[in-house]
Design an enzyme around this catalytic site. Sequence first.
Site: not given
Ligand code: PMP
Length: 362
Positions: A103, A173, A197
């Site tokens: 991510w 994040d 989550k």
């Molecule tokens: N950052 C992290 C740490 C994630 O786990 C996720 C989704 N699993 C995201 C960003 C992206 O999130 P979204 O699908 O809400 O755009």
Amino acid sequence: MENRIYNFSAGPAVLPEEVLLEAQKDLFALPGVGMSILEISHRSKTYDAIHQEAKEGLKKLLDIPDDYAILFLQGGASLQFSMVPLNLMPPKNKADYIIHGSWGKKALKEAKRVGTINIAATTEADKFKRVPTQDELKLDPDTSYVHFTSNETIEGVQWHKEPEVGNIPLVCDASSDMLHKKIDVKKYGLIYAGAQKNMGPSGVVLVIIRKDLLERSQDSLHTMLNYKIHAENDSLYNTPNTFGIYIIKLVTKWLLGLGGLDEMYKINKKKAQLLYDCIDQSGGFYKGHAEKDSRSLMNVTFNLATEELEKKLIDEATKAGFSGLKGHRSVGGLRASIYNAFPLKGVEALVDFMRDFQKRNG
Ligand code: PMP
């Protein structure tokens, strides 16, 4: 009513049963309102009370100081990968990124479109098995902000203490570990997290931003990408995800009812310990992905000797009522996501299952 199974999904993920039952009740008609949350105007008094209670719940849980704005936005955490640099990089147009998983790399990709990025540290050469050490960070003291990912959901690698960055605004994040423990919000310039989550359903992203940083948002930015406009309008510039925010309100109430985030953290540590003990005591039958100091309390990632054995475990687990144990398609293996709402008894049941599976296949 249908029986519920153990849901180890990485997100959208398990929600507290109390929250689901309350939402179910309110979904026909909110008490005294005669309409459900799905049907009322975002400009109504009823909705405004829910919106404020969701913010108040978060404020209480995290002791968010008054000089921080709490925003509920859309576009997922992924849109924050762009909004953060678009709003916070000017006027220097440079930023530092700490990378220790998939991510963080995605966030980096978007930031590079906006300005000059210094990768302050990366553990990619170590297959993202750990977060960088403080000594490894090569920070630019004149940078606009430092971005990191508190928990890498795919690799199951988590910071247990924030990186030290001095006076540079720290941007996090926290999508996959928000509210899993108390953090000191004052250490951060901005924290963002997709709700799906630990906080609620998908479609709403929480942004907590120190108000002085709102002055960096340029008027030339598109309105919907501008934090300052969202803050000035209390996240109601357009129609927000009213249902998602309502669920966040219920989740904060549930957490406060448990005794707050210190209590939640104790439970989270206990759950993770049970699973990591099972892995560590398996004599190598189960191999944890993350190095011990960087192990995630939220996403426990591990492998077996062969892909066939992993598939066998997943198939048998699915039949036994454990859903969502397959690792992310990019890394394979297994991943048990045990967010706040995942019950302790579900972790105990999985550990029993894993020990039995080892006996039969070890
Ligand atoms: N950052 C992290 C740490 C994630 O786990 C996720 C989704 N699993 C995201 C960003 C992206 O999130 P979204 O699908 O809400 O755009």
